[in-house]
Write a protein that holds these residues in place. Structure first.
Motif, PDB file in Angstrom:
ATOM      1  N   SER A   1       0.510  -1.329  -0.055  1.00 50.09           N
ATOM      2  CA  SER A   1       0.291   0.025   0.284  1.00 50.09           C
ATOM      3  C   SER A   1       0.776   1.289  -0.076  1.00 50.09           C
ATOM      4  CB  SER A   1      -1.129   0.439   1.306  1.00 50.09           C
ATOM      5  OG  SER A   1       0.028   0.372   2.640  1.00 50.09           O
ATOM      6  N   PHE A   2       1.829   1.298   0.102  1.00 47.89           N
ATOM      7  CA  PHE A   2       2.985   2.220   0.127  1.00 47.89           C
ATOM      8  C   PHE A   2       3.500   2.524  -1.191  1.00 47.89           C
ATOM      9  CE2 PHE A   2       2.627   1.929   4.932  1.00 47.89           C
ATOM     10  CZ  PHE A   2       2.223   2.800   5.306  1.00 47.89           C
ATOM     11  N   GLU A   3       3.318   1.746  -2.120  1.00 49.73           N
ATOM     12  CA  GLU A   3       4.178   1.310  -2.793  1.00 49.73           C
ATOM     13  C   GLU A   3       3.415   2.326  -4.589  1.00 49.73           C
ATOM     14  OE1 GLU A   3       7.073   0.235  -3.959  1.00 49.73           O
ATOM     15  OE2 GLU A   3       7.166  -1.500  -3.081  1.00 49.73           O
ATOM     16  N   PRO A   4       4.071   3.552  -5.656  1.00 48.51           N
ATOM     17  CA  PRO A   4       5.430   3.029  -5.521  1.00 48.51           C
ATOM     18  C   PRO A   4       6.992   3.553  -4.870  1.00 48.51           C
ATOM     19  CG  PRO A   4       5.040   4.791  -7.186  1.00 48.51           C
ATOM     20  CD  PRO A   4       3.563   3.863  -6.461  1.00 48.51           C
ATOM     21  N   ALA A   5       6.265   4.236  -3.882  1.00 49.83           N
ATOM     22  CA  ALA A   5       6.664   5.328  -3.537  1.00 49.83           C
ATOM     23  C   ALA A   5       8.161   4.415  -1.897  1.00 49.83           C
ATOM     24  CB  ALA A   5       5.988   6.621  -1.817  1.00 49.83           C
TER      25      ALA A   5
ATOM     26  N   LEU B   1      -6.074  -1.970   6.887  1.00 52.26           N
ATOM     27  CA  LEU B   1      -6.240  -2.435   5.542  1.00 52.26           C
ATOM     28  C   LEU B   1      -7.631  -2.701   5.924  1.00 52.26           C
ATOM     29  CD1 LEU B   1      -2.919  -2.206   3.558  1.00 52.26           C
ATOM     30  CD2 LEU B   1      -4.362  -0.493   4.046  1.00 52.26           C
ATOM     31  N   LEU B   2      -8.026  -3.470   7.151  1.00 47.64           N
ATOM     32  CA  LEU B   2      -9.178  -4.011   7.317  1.00 47.64           C
ATOM     33  C   LEU B   2     -10.439  -3.724   6.241  1.00 47.64           C
ATOM     34  CD1 LEU B   2      -9.701  -5.726  10.397  1.00 47.64           C
ATOM     35  CD2 LEU B   2      -8.567  -7.115   8.610  1.00 47.64           C
ATOM     36  N   THR B   3     -10.943  -4.503   5.440  1.00 48.04           N
ATOM     37  CA  THR B   3     -11.982  -3.823   5.033  1.00 48.04           C
ATOM     38  C   THR B   3     -13.288  -3.892   5.631  1.00 48.04           C
ATOM     39  OG1 THR B   3     -12.991  -5.764   3.709  1.00 48.04           O
ATOM     40  CG2 THR B   3     -11.136  -4.687   2.356  1.00 48.04           C
ATOM     41  N   ASP B   4     -14.361  -3.473   5.383  1.00 45.69           N
ATOM     42  CA  ASP B   4     -15.657  -3.285   6.143  1.00 45.69           C
ATOM     43  C   ASP B   4     -16.402  -4.884   6.196  1.00 45.69           C
ATOM     44  OD1 ASP B   4     -15.421  -0.520   6.753  1.00 45.69           O
ATOM     45  OD2 ASP B   4     -16.931   0.407   4.989  1.00 45.69           O
ATOM     46  N   ARG B   5     -16.293  -5.022   4.939  1.00 45.07           N
ATOM     47  CA  ARG B   5     -16.816  -6.543   5.267  1.00 45.07           C
ATOM     48  C   ARG B   5     -15.671  -7.439   5.735  1.00 45.07           C
ATOM     49  NH1 ARG B   5     -15.081 -11.097   1.939  1.00 45.07           N
ATOM     50  NH2 ARG B   5     -17.380 -12.547   1.487  1.00 45.07           N
ATOM     51  N   GLU B   6     -15.018  -7.317   6.135  1.00 44.67           N
ATOM     52  CA  GLU B   6     -13.351  -8.118   6.853  1.00 44.67           C
ATOM     53  C   GLU B   6     -14.249  -7.954   8.102  1.00 44.67           C
ATOM     54  OE1 GLU B   6      -9.637  -8.683   4.427  1.00 44.67           O
ATOM     55  OE2 GLU B   6      -9.968  -7.650   5.028  1.00 44.67           O
TER      56      GLU B   6
END
Length: 403
Positions: A13-17, A385-390
Protein backbone atom coordinates in the motif's frame (compact mmCIF):
# COMPACT_ATOMS: atom_id res chain seq x y z
CA UNK A 1 -8.52 -16.29 5.22
CA UNK A 2 -8.50 -13.02 7.15
CA UNK A 3 -4.89 -12.74 8.27
CA UNK A 4 -4.02 -11.29 11.63
CA UNK A 5 -1.77 -8.83 9.81
CA UNK A 6 -0.93 -9.09 6.11
CA UNK A 7 2.50 -7.44 5.91
CA UNK A 8 2.78 -8.00 2.17
CA UNK A 9 -0.49 -6.15 1.61
CA UNK A 10 0.47 -3.42 4.07
CA UNK A 11 3.83 -2.71 2.46
CA UNK A 12 2.29 -2.85 -1.03
CA UNK A 13 0.00 0.00 0.00
CA UNK A 14 3.07 2.29 0.18
CA UNK A 15 4.16 1.60 -3.39
CA UNK A 16 5.73 2.91 -5.56
CA UNK A 17 7.20 5.37 -3.02
CA UNK A 18 8.62 2.56 -0.86
CA UNK A 19 10.53 0.85 -3.68
CA UNK A 20 11.73 4.20 -5.01
CA UNK A 21 13.16 5.16 -1.60
CA UNK A 22 14.93 1.81 -1.22
CA UNK A 23 16.36 2.05 -4.71
CA UNK A 24 17.78 5.51 -3.98
CA UNK A 25 19.62 4.17 -0.95
CA UNK A 26 20.85 1.12 -2.84
CA UNK A 27 22.27 3.30 -5.60
CA UNK A 28 23.81 5.81 -3.19
CA UNK A 29 26.56 3.52 -1.94
CA UNK A 30 26.03 4.80 1.64
CA UNK A 31 24.30 2.34 3.97
CA UNK A 32 24.98 3.45 7.56
CA UNK A 33 24.88 6.91 9.19
CA UNK A 34 23.83 8.59 5.96
CA UNK A 35 21.24 11.10 4.84
CA UNK A 36 18.27 8.74 5.11
CA UNK A 37 18.95 7.99 8.77
CA UNK A 38 19.58 11.64 9.63
CA UNK A 39 16.35 12.66 7.89
CA UNK A 40 14.27 10.03 9.68
CA UNK A 41 15.77 10.87 13.08
CA UNK A 42 14.92 14.54 12.57
CA UNK A 43 11.40 13.79 11.35
CA UNK A 44 10.62 11.29 14.10
CA UNK A 45 11.96 13.62 16.81
CA UNK A 46 9.76 16.39 15.41
CA UNK A 47 6.77 14.01 15.28
CA UNK A 48 7.24 12.92 18.90
CA UNK A 49 8.02 16.48 20.00
CA UNK A 50 11.46 15.69 21.38
CA UNK A 51 14.78 17.40 20.84
CA UNK A 52 16.63 14.18 20.00
CA UNK A 53 16.07 10.86 18.25
CA UNK A 54 18.79 8.22 17.90
CA UNK A 55 18.16 5.30 15.56
CA UNK A 56 19.14 1.86 16.86
CA UNK A 57 19.27 -1.69 15.58
CA UNK A 58 16.06 -2.75 17.34
CA UNK A 59 13.75 -1.92 20.21
CA UNK A 60 15.51 -4.10 22.78
CA UNK A 61 18.77 -2.28 22.08
CA UNK A 62 17.04 1.09 22.30
CA UNK A 63 15.80 0.35 25.81
CA UNK A 64 19.11 -1.21 26.87
CA UNK A 65 21.07 1.80 25.59
CA UNK A 66 19.05 4.19 27.76
CA UNK A 67 20.02 2.28 30.90
CA UNK A 68 23.65 1.87 29.80
CA UNK A 69 23.82 5.62 29.22
CA UNK A 70 22.42 6.34 32.67
CA UNK A 71 25.06 4.06 34.13
CA UNK A 72 27.84 5.87 32.24
CA UNK A 73 26.40 9.18 33.47
CA UNK A 74 26.55 7.94 37.07
CA UNK A 75 22.78 8.24 37.48
CA UNK A 76 22.44 4.48 38.02
CA UNK A 77 24.79 1.79 39.33
CA UNK A 78 24.94 -1.98 39.09
CA UNK A 79 22.12 -3.60 41.05
CA UNK A 80 19.91 -0.49 41.16
CA UNK A 81 16.21 -1.22 40.82
CA UNK A 82 13.77 -0.37 38.04
CA UNK A 83 10.04 -0.84 38.61
CA UNK A 84 8.52 -2.49 35.54
CA UNK A 85 5.11 -4.00 34.77
CA UNK A 86 4.98 -7.77 35.13
CA UNK A 87 2.49 -7.82 32.26
CA UNK A 88 4.76 -7.11 29.29
CA UNK A 89 6.88 -8.75 26.62
CA UNK A 90 10.07 -10.26 28.02
CA UNK A 91 12.27 -7.76 26.13
CA UNK A 92 11.34 -5.04 28.64
CA UNK A 93 12.94 -7.02 31.45
CA UNK A 94 15.86 -8.23 29.35
CA UNK A 95 16.90 -4.62 28.66
CA UNK A 96 17.12 -3.86 32.38
CA UNK A 97 19.08 -7.05 33.05
CA UNK A 98 21.49 -6.44 30.15
CA UNK A 99 22.38 -3.10 31.73
CA UNK A 100 23.21 -4.76 35.06
CA UNK A 101 20.13 -3.44 36.83
CA UNK A 102 17.36 -5.24 38.70
CA UNK A 103 13.77 -5.40 37.41
CA UNK A 104 11.14 -5.15 40.15
CA UNK A 105 7.88 -6.61 38.87
CA UNK A 106 4.68 -4.63 39.40
CA UNK A 107 1.18 -5.96 38.86
CA UNK A 108 -0.97 -4.13 36.30
CA UNK A 109 -4.33 -2.52 36.77
CA UNK A 110 -6.95 -5.12 35.78
CA UNK A 111 -8.90 -2.44 33.91
CA UNK A 112 -6.08 -1.08 31.74
CA UNK A 113 -3.55 -3.95 31.75
CA UNK A 114 -0.90 -1.24 32.27
CA UNK A 115 1.24 -0.64 35.35
CA UNK A 116 -0.69 0.07 38.56
CA UNK A 117 0.86 3.22 40.04
CA UNK A 118 -0.57 2.64 43.52
CA UNK A 119 0.97 -0.83 43.61
CA UNK A 120 4.23 0.55 42.18
CA UNK A 121 4.58 2.94 45.12
CA UNK A 122 4.67 -0.02 47.53
CA UNK A 123 7.68 -1.43 45.67
CA UNK A 124 9.92 1.64 46.00
CA UNK A 125 13.10 1.11 48.06
CA UNK A 126 16.28 3.15 48.60
CA UNK A 127 17.74 1.38 45.53
CA UNK A 128 14.89 2.34 43.18
CA UNK A 129 16.14 4.65 40.42
CA UNK A 130 13.47 4.50 37.72
CA UNK A 131 9.99 3.47 36.74
CA UNK A 132 9.43 1.96 33.32
CA UNK A 133 5.83 2.23 32.05
CA UNK A 134 4.98 0.06 29.05
CA UNK A 135 2.23 1.44 26.81
CA UNK A 136 0.93 -2.08 26.27
CA UNK A 137 -1.28 -2.91 23.28
CA UNK A 138 -0.97 0.74 22.16
CA UNK A 139 -2.73 2.31 25.18
CA UNK A 140 -0.78 4.89 27.15
CA UNK A 141 -0.05 4.12 30.77
CA UNK A 142 -1.26 6.46 33.53
CA UNK A 143 1.45 9.04 32.90
CA UNK A 144 0.04 11.65 35.27
CA UNK A 145 0.14 9.15 38.12
CA UNK A 146 3.61 8.00 37.10
CA UNK A 147 4.91 11.57 36.99
CA UNK A 148 3.44 12.26 40.43
CA UNK A 149 5.19 9.16 41.76
CA UNK A 150 8.50 9.97 40.06
CA UNK A 151 8.43 13.53 41.40
CA UNK A 152 7.81 12.40 44.98
CA UNK A 153 10.64 9.87 44.97
CA UNK A 154 13.12 11.40 42.52
CA UNK A 155 12.83 8.64 39.90
CA UNK A 156 13.64 8.63 36.21
CA UNK A 157 10.80 7.75 33.82
CA UNK A 158 11.72 5.60 30.83
CA UNK A 159 8.89 4.79 28.43
CA UNK A 160 8.68 1.49 26.60
CA UNK A 161 6.78 2.91 23.63
CA UNK A 162 7.37 -0.07 21.34
CA UNK A 163 3.62 -0.52 20.79
CA UNK A 164 2.46 3.11 20.99
CA UNK A 165 3.79 5.04 17.99
CA UNK A 166 1.72 8.22 17.73
CA UNK A 167 -0.36 7.83 20.90
CA UNK A 168 -1.34 11.21 22.34
CA UNK A 169 -1.50 11.86 26.08
CA UNK A 170 -5.09 12.64 27.10
CA UNK A 171 -6.80 13.89 30.23
CA UNK A 172 -10.47 13.38 30.91
CA UNK A 173 -12.28 16.60 31.77
CA UNK A 174 -16.03 16.83 32.25
CA UNK A 175 -15.90 20.53 31.50
CA UNK A 176 -13.85 20.37 28.33
CA UNK A 177 -14.27 16.81 27.07
CA UNK A 178 -11.19 14.73 26.35
CA UNK A 179 -8.12 16.93 25.92
CA UNK A 180 -4.36 16.30 25.86
CA UNK A 181 -2.96 16.22 29.36
CA UNK A 182 -0.64 18.71 30.96
CA UNK A 183 2.80 19.04 29.48
CA UNK A 184 4.61 17.93 32.61
CA UNK A 185 7.65 20.06 31.82
CA UNK A 186 6.04 23.30 30.65
CA UNK A 187 2.76 23.14 32.57
CA UNK A 188 0.59 24.01 29.57
CA UNK A 189 -2.61 22.35 28.43
CA UNK A 190 -3.35 21.86 24.75
CA UNK A 191 -7.03 22.32 23.91
CA UNK A 192 -8.78 19.71 21.78
CA UNK A 193 -9.98 22.47 19.42
CA UNK A 194 -6.48 23.88 18.83
CA UNK A 195 -5.22 20.34 18.27
CA UNK A 196 -7.85 19.79 15.58
CA UNK A 197 -6.78 23.04 13.91
CA UNK A 198 -3.16 21.94 14.03
CA UNK A 199 -2.11 24.92 16.13
CA UNK A 200 -0.40 22.96 18.89
CA UNK A 201 2.05 20.08 18.97
CA UNK A 202 0.32 17.11 20.62
CA UNK A 203 2.12 15.51 23.55
CA UNK A 204 2.93 12.04 22.25
CA UNK A 205 4.41 8.78 23.42
CA UNK A 206 8.16 9.19 23.38
CA UNK A 207 7.92 12.63 25.00
CA UNK A 208 6.24 11.71 28.28
CA UNK A 209 9.27 10.93 30.41
CA UNK A 210 13.02 11.35 30.59
CA UNK A 211 13.63 9.02 27.64
CA UNK A 212 11.73 6.50 25.55
CA UNK A 213 12.46 3.42 23.47
CA UNK A 214 10.68 2.48 20.24
CA UNK A 215 10.71 -0.67 18.15
CA UNK A 216 10.16 -0.60 14.39
CA UNK A 217 9.66 -4.34 14.05
CA UNK A 218 7.71 -4.89 10.79
CA UNK A 219 4.37 -5.55 12.53
CA UNK A 220 4.41 -2.32 14.58
CA UNK A 221 2.12 0.61 13.74
CA UNK A 222 5.25 2.19 12.27
CA UNK A 223 7.17 -0.80 11.00
CA UNK A 224 10.38 -1.20 9.04
CA UNK A 225 11.22 -4.01 6.61
CA UNK A 226 13.31 -5.70 9.26
CA UNK A 227 14.56 -4.82 12.70
CA UNK A 228 14.96 -1.22 13.81
CA UNK A 229 14.46 0.97 16.85
CA UNK A 230 14.99 4.44 18.29
CA UNK A 231 15.57 6.37 21.49
CA UNK A 232 13.83 9.73 21.96
CA UNK A 233 14.69 12.22 24.67
CA UNK A 234 15.02 15.93 25.49
CA UNK A 235 18.24 15.29 27.46
CA UNK A 236 21.17 16.33 25.23
CA UNK A 237 23.80 14.60 27.39
CA UNK A 238 21.84 11.35 27.47
CA UNK A 239 21.38 11.51 23.69
CA UNK A 240 25.12 11.95 23.18
CA UNK A 241 25.86 8.97 25.41
CA UNK A 242 23.25 6.76 23.72
CA UNK A 243 24.59 7.56 20.27
CA UNK A 244 28.18 6.90 21.33
CA UNK A 245 27.48 3.65 23.17
CA UNK A 246 25.46 2.39 20.17
CA UNK A 247 28.53 3.01 17.98
CA UNK A 248 31.04 0.86 19.87
CA UNK A 249 31.35 3.58 22.51
CA UNK A 250 32.82 6.00 19.99
CA UNK A 251 32.18 9.62 19.06
CA UNK A 252 35.32 9.84 16.89
CA UNK A 253 36.25 7.04 14.51
CA UNK A 254 38.59 4.48 16.13
CA UNK A 255 38.53 6.38 19.44
CA UNK A 256 36.42 4.52 22.01
CA UNK A 257 35.47 6.34 25.18
CA UNK A 258 32.87 3.87 26.51
CA UNK A 259 32.43 0.07 26.49
CA UNK A 260 29.83 0.22 23.75
CA UNK A 261 27.84 -2.09 21.52
CA UNK A 262 26.97 -2.10 17.81
CA UNK A 263 23.36 -1.04 17.29
CA UNK A 264 22.61 1.24 14.35
CA UNK A 265 19.51 1.92 12.26
CA UNK A 266 20.61 1.28 8.68
CA UNK A 267 19.84 3.53 5.73
CA UNK A 268 17.40 1.14 4.04
CA UNK A 269 15.23 0.82 7.15
CA UNK A 270 15.37 4.57 7.77
CA UNK A 271 14.26 5.26 4.19
CA UNK A 272 11.34 2.85 4.54
CA UNK A 273 10.27 4.44 7.83
CA UNK A 274 10.38 7.92 6.29
CA UNK A 275 7.94 6.78 3.61
CA UNK A 276 5.57 5.35 6.22
CA UNK A 277 5.72 8.06 8.90
CA UNK A 278 3.48 10.63 7.13
CA UNK A 279 0.62 8.10 7.06
CA UNK A 280 0.94 6.97 10.68
CA UNK A 281 -1.78 9.21 12.14
CA UNK A 282 -4.23 8.21 9.39
CA UNK A 283 -3.55 4.51 9.94
CA UNK A 284 -3.90 4.94 13.71
CA UNK A 285 -7.26 6.66 13.19
CA UNK A 286 -8.43 3.71 11.09
CA UNK A 287 -7.33 1.32 13.84
CA UNK A 288 -9.42 3.33 16.31
CA UNK A 289 -12.43 3.11 13.99
CA UNK A 290 -12.09 -0.67 13.81
CA UNK A 291 -11.81 -0.76 17.61
CA UNK A 292 -14.98 1.34 17.87
CA UNK A 293 -16.88 -1.13 15.67
CA UNK A 294 -15.65 -4.07 17.74
CA UNK A 295 -16.53 -2.25 20.96
CA UNK A 296 -20.04 -1.35 19.80
CA UNK A 297 -21.09 -4.54 18.04
CA UNK A 298 -19.49 -7.48 19.85
CA UNK A 299 -21.87 -9.02 22.41
CA UNK A 300 -19.48 -8.64 25.32
CA UNK A 301 -21.77 -9.56 28.19
CA UNK A 302 -23.40 -12.61 26.63
CA UNK A 303 -20.03 -14.00 25.58
CA UNK A 304 -18.32 -13.27 28.94
CA UNK A 305 -15.70 -11.20 27.11
CA UNK A 306 -13.79 -8.16 28.37
CA UNK A 307 -11.58 -5.50 26.80
CA UNK A 308 -9.32 -2.75 28.16
CA UNK A 309 -10.94 0.26 26.48
CA UNK A 310 -11.12 3.32 28.72
CA UNK A 311 -14.51 4.05 30.35
CA UNK A 312 -14.71 7.43 28.56
CA UNK A 313 -14.38 5.65 25.23
CA UNK A 314 -11.84 5.44 22.47
CA UNK A 315 -9.47 8.38 22.23
CA UNK A 316 -6.12 9.30 20.74
CA UNK A 317 -4.32 7.90 23.80
CA UNK A 318 -4.82 4.42 22.30
CA UNK A 319 -3.40 3.57 18.88
CA UNK A 320 -4.54 -0.08 19.08
CA UNK A 321 -1.36 -1.79 18.04
CA UNK A 322 -3.27 -4.74 19.44
CA UNK A 323 -7.00 -5.13 20.09
CA UNK A 324 -7.09 -7.51 23.08
CA UNK A 325 -10.13 -9.41 24.26
CA UNK A 326 -10.08 -11.42 27.46
CA UNK A 327 -12.02 -14.62 27.93
CA UNK A 328 -11.87 -17.59 30.29
CA UNK A 329 -12.65 -19.57 27.11
CA UNK A 330 -9.77 -18.01 25.15
CA UNK A 331 -8.47 -21.19 23.49
CA UNK A 332 -11.94 -22.31 22.47
CA UNK A 333 -12.69 -18.86 21.01
CA UNK A 334 -9.44 -18.89 19.06
CA UNK A 335 -10.28 -22.31 17.62
CA UNK A 336 -13.76 -21.08 16.68
CA UNK A 337 -12.34 -18.12 14.79
CA UNK A 338 -9.69 -20.26 13.08
CA UNK A 339 -12.40 -22.65 11.90
CA UNK A 340 -13.99 -19.65 10.16
CA UNK A 341 -10.64 -18.65 8.57
CA UNK A 342 -9.87 -15.75 10.93
CA UNK A 343 -6.33 -15.57 12.28
CA UNK A 344 -5.70 -14.35 15.82
CA UNK A 345 -2.67 -14.17 18.08
CA UNK A 346 -1.99 -14.29 21.83
CA UNK A 347 -0.01 -11.46 23.46
CA UNK A 348 1.42 -13.24 25.39
CA UNK A 349 0.88 -16.92 26.26
CA UNK A 350 3.52 -17.06 29.04
CA UNK A 351 4.30 -14.08 31.33
CA UNK A 352 7.98 -13.13 31.76
CA UNK A 353 8.27 -14.43 35.33
CA UNK A 354 7.13 -17.89 34.18
CA UNK A 355 9.64 -18.07 31.31
CA UNK A 356 12.55 -20.51 31.75
CA UNK A 357 15.00 -17.63 31.17
CA UNK A 358 13.75 -15.78 34.27
CA UNK A 359 12.28 -18.57 36.37
CA UNK A 360 15.21 -18.81 38.78
CA UNK A 361 14.97 -15.15 39.77
CA UNK A 362 11.21 -14.57 39.48
CA UNK A 363 9.46 -17.93 39.22
CA UNK A 364 8.39 -17.98 42.85
CA UNK A 365 6.53 -14.66 42.63
CA UNK A 366 2.75 -14.72 42.82
CA UNK A 367 1.32 -12.31 40.24
CA UNK A 368 -2.31 -13.38 39.82
CA UNK A 369 -3.48 -10.37 37.77
CA UNK A 370 -0.64 -10.77 35.29
CA UNK A 371 -1.19 -14.51 35.05
CA UNK A 372 -4.91 -14.12 34.45
CA UNK A 373 -4.25 -11.64 31.62
CA UNK A 374 -1.82 -14.02 29.96
CA UNK A 375 -4.22 -16.93 30.37
CA UNK A 376 -7.19 -15.06 28.85
CA UNK A 377 -5.82 -12.60 26.24
CA UNK A 378 -6.64 -13.02 22.53
CA UNK A 379 -5.69 -10.43 19.87
CA UNK A 380 -8.16 -9.76 17.06
CA UNK A 381 -7.09 -8.55 13.59
CA UNK A 382 -6.84 -4.76 13.51
CA UNK A 383 -4.83 -3.95 10.42
CA UNK A 384 -5.56 -0.45 9.08
CA UNK A 385 -6.31 -2.14 5.72
CA UNK A 386 -9.15 -4.35 6.99
CA UNK A 387 -12.27 -3.86 4.87
CA UNK A 388 -15.78 -3.27 6.21
CA UNK A 389 -16.73 -6.74 4.97
CA UNK A 390 -13.84 -8.34 6.88
CA UNK A 391 -14.63 -6.41 10.04
CA UNK A 392 -18.28 -7.47 9.80
CA UNK A 393 -17.28 -11.11 9.35
CA UNK A 394 -15.04 -11.00 12.44
CA UNK A 395 -17.79 -9.46 14.56
CA UNK A 396 -20.44 -11.91 13.32
CA UNK A 397 -18.14 -14.85 13.92
CA UNK A 398 -17.36 -13.78 17.48
CA UNK A 399 -21.03 -13.22 18.21
CA UNK A 400 -21.82 -16.75 16.97
CA UNK A 401 -19.41 -18.21 19.52
CA UNK A 402 -20.96 -20.39 22.23
CA UNK A 403 -18.79 -20.28 25.38
Amino acid sequence: MIKYLDLQQLNASFEPALSDALARVSRSGWYLYGEATARFEQDFARYCGTAHCIGTGNGLDALTLIFLAYREAGTMSAGDEVIVPANTYIATLLAILRAGLKPVLCEPSPATCNIDTAYAETLITPRTRAILPVHLYGRLADMQGIHDLATRYGLKIIEDAAQAHGAICLKASQAHGTIPCEDFRRGCIISSESLRRGEEQPLRAGNLGDAAAFSFYPAKNLGALGDGGAVTTNDAHLATLVRAIANYGSTTKYIHQYPGINSRLDELQAAALSVKLPRLDKDNAHRREIARLYHEHIHWGRLHLRNNIAPQGIGADNVFHIFPVFSPHRDKLQQHLAAHHIQTQIHYPVPPHRQAALRQAYGMQKLPITERIHNEELSLPISPLLTDREIGKIIDCINSFIP
